[in-house]
Design a protein around this motif. Sequence first.
Motif, PDB file in Angstrom:
ATOM      1  N   LEU A  38      38.289  45.452  83.280  1.00 26.98           N
ATOM      2  CA  LEU A  38      38.942  45.445  81.975  1.00 26.98           C
ATOM      3  C   LEU A  38      38.435  44.299  81.112  1.00 26.98           C
ATOM      4  N   HIS A  39      38.592  44.440  79.812  1.00 26.14           N
ATOM      5  CA  HIS A  39      38.347  43.339  78.890  1.00 26.14           C
ATOM      6  C   HIS A  39      39.402  42.269  79.188  1.00 26.14           C
ATOM      7  N   PRO A  40      39.072  40.985  79.061  1.00 26.83           N
ATOM      8  CA  PRO A  40      40.041  39.927  79.375  1.00 26.83           C
ATOM      9  C   PRO A  40      41.371  40.044  78.626  1.00 26.83           C
ATOM     10  N   LEU A  41      41.349  40.457  77.381  1.00 22.38           N
ATOM     11  CA  LEU A  41      42.603  40.609  76.643  1.00 22.38           C
ATOM     12  C   LEU A  41      43.451  41.733  77.232  1.00 22.38           C
ATOM     13  N   ALA A  42      42.821  42.831  77.591  1.00 23.02           N
ATOM     14  CA  ALA A  42      43.538  43.941  78.221  1.00 23.02           C
ATOM     15  C   ALA A  42      44.082  43.503  79.578  1.00 23.02           C
ATOM     16  N   ALA A  43      43.302  42.735  80.317  1.00 25.80           N
ATOM     17  CA  ALA A  43      43.752  42.236  81.616  1.00 25.80           C
ATOM     18  C   ALA A  43      44.972  41.331  81.448  1.00 25.80           C
ATOM     19  N   LYS A  44      44.975  40.528  80.406  1.00 22.91           N
ATOM     20  CA  LYS A  44      46.115  39.642  80.148  1.00 22.91           C
ATOM     21  C   LYS A  44      47.383  40.465  79.930  1.00 22.91           C
ATOM     22  N   GLN A  45      47.289  41.519  79.138  1.00 18.97           N
ATOM     23  CA  GLN A  45      48.453  42.367  78.859  1.00 18.97           C
ATOM     24  C   GLN A  45      48.935  43.086  80.114  1.00 18.97           C
ATOM     25  N   VAL A  46      48.013  43.598  80.900  1.00 17.73           N
ATOM     26  CA  VAL A  46      48.367  44.284  82.142  1.00 17.73           C
ATOM     27  C   VAL A  46      49.001  43.296  83.114  1.00 17.73           C
ATOM     28  N   LEU A  47      48.448  42.102  83.191  1.00 11.29           N
ATOM     29  CA  LEU A  47      48.965  41.074  84.091  1.00 11.29           C
ATOM     30  C   LEU A  47      50.398  40.703  83.725  1.00 11.29           C
ATOM     31  N   LEU A  48      50.678  40.535  82.456  1.00 15.56           N
ATOM     32  CA  LEU A  48      52.035  40.201  82.017  1.00 15.56           C
ATOM     33  C   LEU A  48      53.018  41.303  82.390  1.00 15.56           C
ATOM     34  N   LEU A  49      52.624  42.534  82.192  1.00 16.55           N
ATOM     35  CA  LEU A  49      53.495  43.648  82.522  1.00 16.55           C
ATOM     36  C   LEU A  49      53.707  43.742  84.036  1.00 16.55           C
ATOM     37  N   ALA A  50      52.642  43.608  84.807  1.00 14.11           N
ATOM     38  CA  ALA A  50      52.738  43.708  86.266  1.00 14.11           C
ATOM     39  C   ALA A  50      53.608  42.592  86.847  1.00 14.11           C
ATOM     40  N   LYS A  51      53.484  41.397  86.305  1.00 13.83           N
ATOM     41  CA  LYS A  51      54.289  40.273  86.805  1.00 13.83           C
ATOM     42  C   LYS A  51      55.772  40.459  86.507  1.00 13.83           C
ATOM     43  N   GLY A  52      56.076  41.209  85.459  1.00  9.67           N
ATOM     44  CA  GLY A  52      57.465  41.406  85.075  1.00  9.67           C
ATOM     45  C   GLY A  52      58.143  42.588  85.743  1.00  9.67           C
ATOM     46  N   MET A  53      57.425  43.291  86.621  1.00 12.31           N
ATOM     47  CA  MET A  53      57.978  44.488  87.249  1.00 12.31           C
ATOM     48  C   MET A  53      58.029  44.336  88.759  1.00 12.31           C
ATOM     49  N   SER A  54      59.048  44.905  89.356  1.00 15.84           N
ATOM     50  CA  SER A  54      59.127  44.953  90.817  1.00 15.84           C
ATOM     51  C   SER A  54      58.263  46.115  91.308  1.00 15.84           C
ATOM     52  N   GLY A  55      57.983  46.118  92.577  1.00 17.93           N
ATOM     53  CA  GLY A  55      57.230  47.228  93.154  1.00 17.93           C
ATOM     54  C   GLY A  55      57.967  48.547  92.985  1.00 17.93           C
ATOM     55  N   GLU A  56      59.281  48.495  93.106  1.00 15.70           N
ATOM     56  CA  GLU A  56      60.091  49.692  92.919  1.00 15.70           C
ATOM     57  C   GLU A  56      59.974  50.208  91.485  1.00 15.70           C
ATOM     58  N   ALA A  57      60.000  49.304  90.527  1.00 17.20           N
ATOM     59  CA  ALA A  57      59.894  49.697  89.118  1.00 17.20           C
ATOM     60  C   ALA A  57      58.520  50.289  88.816  1.00 17.20           C
ATOM     61  N   VAL A  58      57.479  49.713  89.382  1.00 19.26           N
ATOM     62  CA  VAL A  58      56.131  50.250  89.180  1.00 19.26           C
ATOM     63  C   VAL A  58      56.043  51.663  89.742  1.00 19.26           C
ATOM     64  N   GLY A  59      56.561  51.847  90.936  1.00 22.55           N
ATOM     65  CA  GLY A  59      56.551  53.172  91.546  1.00 22.55           C
ATOM     66  C   GLY A  59      57.353  54.176  90.740  1.00 22.55           C
ATOM     67  N   ARG A  60      58.501  53.750  90.248  1.00 23.01           N
ATOM     68  CA  ARG A  60      59.335  54.647  89.444  1.00 23.01           C
ATOM     69  C   ARG A  60      58.637  55.002  88.132  1.00 23.01           C
ATOM     70  N   ALA A  61      57.946  54.042  87.532  1.00 22.54           N
ATOM     71  CA  ALA A  61      57.210  54.316  86.291  1.00 22.54           C
ATOM     72  C   ALA A  61      56.161  55.397  86.524  1.00 22.54           C
ATOM     73  N   LEU A  62      55.459  55.308  87.635  1.00 20.53           N
ATOM     74  CA  LEU A  62      54.448  56.322  87.941  1.00 20.53           C
ATOM     75  C   LEU A  62      55.094  57.683  88.174  1.00 20.53           C
ATOM     76  N   GLU A  63      56.260  57.697  88.828  1.00 20.83           N
ATOM     77  CA  GLU A  63      56.976  58.955  89.041  1.00 20.83           C
ATOM     78  C   GLU A  63      57.407  59.571  87.708  1.00 20.83           C
ATOM     79  N   ILE A  64      57.932  58.742  86.821  1.00 23.85           N
ATOM     80  CA  ILE A  64      58.364  59.213  85.503  1.00 23.85           C
ATOM     81  C   ILE A  64      57.195  59.861  84.765  1.00 23.85           C
ATOM     82  N   LEU A  65      56.055  59.209  84.801  1.00 30.09           N
ATOM     83  CA  LEU A  65      54.891  59.733  84.088  1.00 30.09           C
ATOM     84  C   LEU A  65      54.346  60.994  84.741  1.00 30.09           C
ATOM     85  N   LEU A  66      54.374  61.051  86.054  1.00 29.16           N
ATOM     86  CA  LEU A  66      53.932  62.254  86.755  1.00 29.16           C
ATOM     87  C   LEU A  66      54.834  63.435  86.407  1.00 29.16           C
TER      88      LEU A  66
END
Length: 95
Positions: A38-66
Amino acid sequence: MRILGALSWQYVRVARAWALLRDDPLLGEGGLAKALGLHPLAAKQVLLLAKGMSGEAVGRALEILLEAEQAAKTGKDPRLALERAVVGLCSLLGG
């Protein structure tokens, strides 16, 4: 459908970033950018979002989108599927 696809693309990156952070909690923007291509700016945004989410929330987000993609591709109203996905994602993020 393009917006739904973009959301899915983004959250797959968040899930990958979350997994990388689990293995290396000190992973920074540069390391994440290199690991995910990723571009460093995109990586920064993804990193902020990932740090703010639990593993359960990440999994649920993927389920919602699926679920939304399946609904949109099987003849159901794609706008309603997108709306439900956005509401679900916002609820995960406390919005």
